[in-house]
Design an enzyme around this catalytic site. Structure first.
Site, PDB file in Angstrom:
ATOM      1  N   ASP A  47       1.016  -1.202   0.104  1.00  0.00           N
ATOM      2  CA  ASP A  47       0.019  -0.107   0.124  1.00  0.00           C
ATOM      3  C   ASP A  47       0.995   1.189   0.012  1.00  0.00           C
ATOM      4  OD1 ASP A  47      -1.985   1.842   0.400  1.00  0.00           O
ATOM      5  OD2 ASP A  47      -3.189   0.790   1.766  1.00  0.00           O
ATOM      6  N   ASP A  48       0.770   2.231  -1.003  1.00  0.00           N
ATOM      7  CA  ASP A  48       1.396   3.335  -1.011  1.00  0.00           C
ATOM      8  C   ASP A  48       3.052   3.242  -1.292  1.00  0.00           C
ATOM      9  OD1 ASP A  48      -1.096   4.184  -0.938  1.00  0.00           O
ATOM     10  OD2 ASP A  48      -0.747   5.492   0.979  1.00  0.00           O
ATOM     11  N   CYS A  87      -6.382   3.905  -3.762  1.00  0.00           N
ATOM     12  CA  CYS A  87      -6.387   2.390  -3.009  1.00  0.00           C
ATOM     13  C   CYS A  87      -7.609   1.608  -3.833  1.00  0.00           C
ATOM     14  CB  CYS A  87      -6.575   2.234  -1.863  1.00  0.00           C
ATOM     15  SG  CYS A  87      -5.414   3.236  -0.777  1.00  0.00           S
ATOM     16  N   ARG A  91      -7.405  -2.004  -6.475  1.00  0.00           N
ATOM     17  CA  ARG A  91      -7.766  -3.253  -5.775  1.00  0.00           C
ATOM     18  C   ARG A  91      -8.999  -3.794  -6.730  1.00  0.00           C
ATOM     19  NH1 ARG A  91      -4.852  -3.251  -0.735  1.00  0.00           N
ATOM     20  NH2 ARG A  91      -3.946  -1.213  -0.821  1.00  0.00           N
ATOM     21  N   LYS A 146      -5.229  -5.933   3.955  1.00  0.00           N
ATOM     22  CA  LYS A 146      -6.199  -4.688   3.711  1.00  0.00           C
ATOM     23  C   LYS A 146      -6.980  -5.139   2.483  1.00  0.00           C
ATOM     24  CE  LYS A 146      -6.246  -0.082   1.927  1.00  0.00           C
ATOM     25  NZ  LYS A 146      -5.468   1.158   1.766  1.00  0.00           N
ATOM     26  N   HIS A 148     -10.534  -3.356   1.338  1.00  0.00           N
ATOM     27  CA  HIS A 148     -11.037  -2.091   0.577  1.00  0.00           C
ATOM     28  C   HIS A 148     -11.928  -2.061  -0.659  1.00  0.00           C
ATOM     29  CE1 HIS A 148      -9.608   2.243   0.871  1.00  0.00           C
ATOM     30  NE2 HIS A 148     -10.728   2.295   1.377  1.00  0.00           N
ATOM     31  N   SER A 171      -8.649   1.301   4.752  1.00  0.00           N
ATOM     32  CA  SER A 171      -7.359   1.980   5.023  1.00  0.00           C
ATOM     33  C   SER A 171      -7.303   2.105   6.547  1.00  0.00           C
ATOM     34  CB  SER A 171      -7.439   3.245   4.307  1.00  0.00           C
ATOM     35  OG  SER A 171      -7.300   2.897   3.004  1.00  0.00           O
ATOM     36  N   HIS A 255       0.959   2.596   4.217  1.00  0.00           N
ATOM     37  CA  HIS A 255      -0.112   3.573   4.277  1.00  0.00           C
ATOM     38  C   HIS A 255      -0.070   4.327   5.793  1.00  0.00           C
ATOM     39  CE1 HIS A 255      -4.078   5.514   4.240  1.00  0.00           C
ATOM     40  NE2 HIS A 255      -4.082   5.243   2.859  1.00  0.00           N
ATOM     41  N   ASP A 306      -0.132  -0.783  -5.018  1.00  0.00           N
ATOM     42  CA  ASP A 306      -1.546  -0.402  -5.414  1.00  0.00           C
ATOM     43  C   ASP A 306      -1.438   1.043  -6.184  1.00  0.00           C
ATOM     44  OD1 ASP A 306      -1.003   1.003  -3.178  1.00  0.00           O
ATOM     45  OD2 ASP A 306      -3.064   1.015  -2.328  1.00  0.00           O
ATOM     46  N   ASN A 307      -0.435   1.685  -5.915  1.00  0.00           N
ATOM     47  CA  ASN A 307      -0.362   3.070  -6.408  1.00  0.00           C
ATOM     48  C   ASN A 307       1.115   3.714  -6.041  1.00  0.00           C
ATOM     49  OD1 ASN A 307      -2.902   3.795  -3.933  1.00  0.00           O
ATOM     50  ND2 ASN A 307      -0.852   4.627  -3.683  1.00  0.00           N
ATOM     51  N   LYS A 321       1.395   9.422  -5.163  1.00  0.00           N
ATOM     52  CA  LYS A 321       0.038   8.874  -5.182  1.00  0.00           C
ATOM     53  C   LYS A 321      -0.946  10.175  -5.421  1.00  0.00           C
ATOM     54  CE  LYS A 321      -3.092   7.180  -1.510  1.00  0.00           C
ATOM     55  NZ  LYS A 321      -3.348   6.679  -0.303  1.00  0.00           N
TER      56      LYS A 321
END
Length: 502
Positions: A47-48, A87, A91, A146, A148, A171, A255, A306-307, A321
């Site tokens: 994540d991130d 996010c 996903r 996670k 989401h 998140s 994140h 994810d990003n 992001k």
């Protein structure tokens, strides 16, 4: 005696040995240990995590030897894209093989690009996920981390093809949705009582830990989540070592709010660096478990994000992001499968997270959904087949003002400097009405060459417009969140309850 005819006893021993070898090969094929047998799949989805956060992508601040080993012993992708710089949409694409707008997992009526505990939507149960496609081939499936894509039935992982779920449903900077079902043996922390939680307690950054469809701990101790996800993953792998499995491990880190266990809490470093190094440790534990159980050659491991970076680094790419410049959507991506993927190889072709659903299904002989998907099989890129090329003539993203990647070209149908989160230009922004960058010669997207290549601009603008029209004509509905009657408000803590559309 050399050259003499074998005795009847010797002949029988040879027949017995031949039979034993044959039986062993048959059992090997049936157990999935032979080359070409049904592989296991592990998708580690950070994540991130930014393009420049790993040593194998140029970071000098983070020690990532375990993740780097995936590049050394596997394949590094330099041009692998997410479907969104945030996010939830990204996903949904990984799970369904579809662009977010096709399945309704983009901006909602509240203006949010991501789901929050008061959202009234989730991934539509009628969409076929990669877990469901693999279940049809006899895979055991688990989501650990996670999610989401919806925190209420019918949107939880266990209703989208996963046999089990363990993790945080949204998140880690959000809050408890009081509609989440509380387990009988709920662990309550931070001086709260079960009664207070049941009455609708909400606080930013205090989020639940769920098992399957129940909250088992609130608020979860976020310093422990990377470690606990890893331990849960190891248990799943070892419990399913004798049959094909799919493990989806979407880490909560890195994140915000960032958190690490005591072992990785180095006060001399920024927390982001500690958190990345704990994720690296986690990858090492997963690889060690595969090797210990004789599963390395049977398992494809995919590591990506994810990003782009929110706290860390997306360098040398432009922006971070939230942006459709490459720093927001081009992800550090590694694939590892000893004996199948050439060690130390590099893929510079365009590939994307939407491709994983059809690719994994193809690798195990599974069927794709009858509904249209946007991803394509990239097995030839993964295994480094000779002359393999990207199957994407145009990779189109519609987040915000949108973009198109085609070969080395990156096109934006909008003027540089438009919007508040698009990534500041170095120097004076171009006055040209659209943008075009050569991502090979100019990886940082610093020089707009749209005026020099009008035919390419025309072609890519047409591709973007055609994609927009096709998605608009064929988009499918999102799933509606079903909240229990009488559930307490799930409004953001500190804000009054807001009226929401049904």
């Amino acid at each position: 005696m050399i050259g003499s005819r074998p005795t009847s006893y010797q002949h029988m021993n040879r027949l017995s040995l031949t039979f034993t070898i044959t039986l062993t090969l048959v059992n090997s094929l049936l157990s999935g240990s032979a080359p070409g047998a049904t592989p296991n799949f592990i998708v580690i989805f950070c994540d991130d995590l930014g393009y420049g956060d790993l040593a194998c992508y140029g970071s000098t601040k983070n020690r990532t030897p375990q993740i780097d080993s995936l590049a050394r012993d596997g394949r590094k992708f330099t041009d692998f894209y997410s479907s969104s710089p945030v996010c939830t949409p990204s996903r949904s694409s990984l799970m369904t093989g579809c662009y977010p707008r096709r399945v309704g997992m983009h901006e909602d009526y509240t203006g949010h690009w991501v789901l929050i505990p008061r959202s009234r939507r989730g991934l539509n149960p009628e969409e076929v996920t990669v877990a469901e496609a693999l279940k049809q081939k006899g895979y055991s499936t688990a989501c650990i981390g996670k999610w989401h894509l919806g925190d209420q039935p019918p949107h939880l992982p266990t209703q989208h093809g996963f046999d089990s779920y363990y993790g945080i449903p949204y998140s880690n900077d959000m809050w408890l949705d009081p509609a989440n079902k509380l387990a009988k043996d709920l662990v309550v922390r931070e001086g709260l009582t079960r009664e207070e939680v049941a009455a609708g307690h909400r606080k930013r950054n205090w989020v639940p830990l769920m098992r399957n469809e129940e909250v088992i701990e609130y608020p979860v101790d976020q310093t422990t989540v990377t470690k606990r996800y890893t331990e849960e993953s190891i248990r799943f792998i070892e419990a399913n070592k004798d049959n094909p499995f799919f493990l989806y491990l979407p880490h909560t880190m890195v994140h915000r709010p960032l958190a690490v266990s005591e072992k990785f809490n180095d006060p001399k470093k920024e927390v982001i660096h500690n958190a990345i190094e704990e994720v690296d440790w986690s990858v090492g534990q997963i690889l060690q478990t595969l090797r210990k159980n004789g599963l390395a050659e049977k398992t494809l491991v995919l590591f990506t994000s994810d990003n782009g970076a929110a706290v860390g680094s997306s360098l040398p790419l432009r922006a971070r992001k939230g942006s459709v410049y490459d720093g927001g959507i081009r992800e550090p991506t590694l694939m590892w499968w000893p004996g199948t993927i050439p060690a130390g190889s590099v893929c510079t072709e365009v590939a994307a997270s939407i491709d994983m659903m059809p690719t994994l299904a193809k690798l195990c002989g599974g069927k794709l959904p009858e509904r249209k998907i946007d991803g394509v099989d990239i097995g030839a890129l993964i295994t480094s087949e000779k002359d393999a090329k990207s199957p994407h003539e145009n990779y189109v993203l519609m987040h915000g003002p949108g973009t198109v990647r085609s070969g080395k070209w990156k096109f934006y149908p909008w003027k540089e400097g438009k919007g508040g989160r698009q990534g500041a230009a170095k120097g004076q922004p171009s006055a040209h009405p659209v943008q075009l960058y050569d991502t090979v010669a100019d990886i940082g997207e610093t020089t707009n060459v749209a005026k020099d290549y009008p035919e390419i601009v025309k072609r890519l603008h047409s591709a973007y417009d055609a994609h927009l029209a096709e998605i608009k004509a064929n988009k499918r509905p999102t799933g509606k969140m079903v909240r229990p009657q009488g559930a307490k408000t799930s409004a953001r803590p500190g804000q009054p309850k807001k009226k929401t559309k049904k």
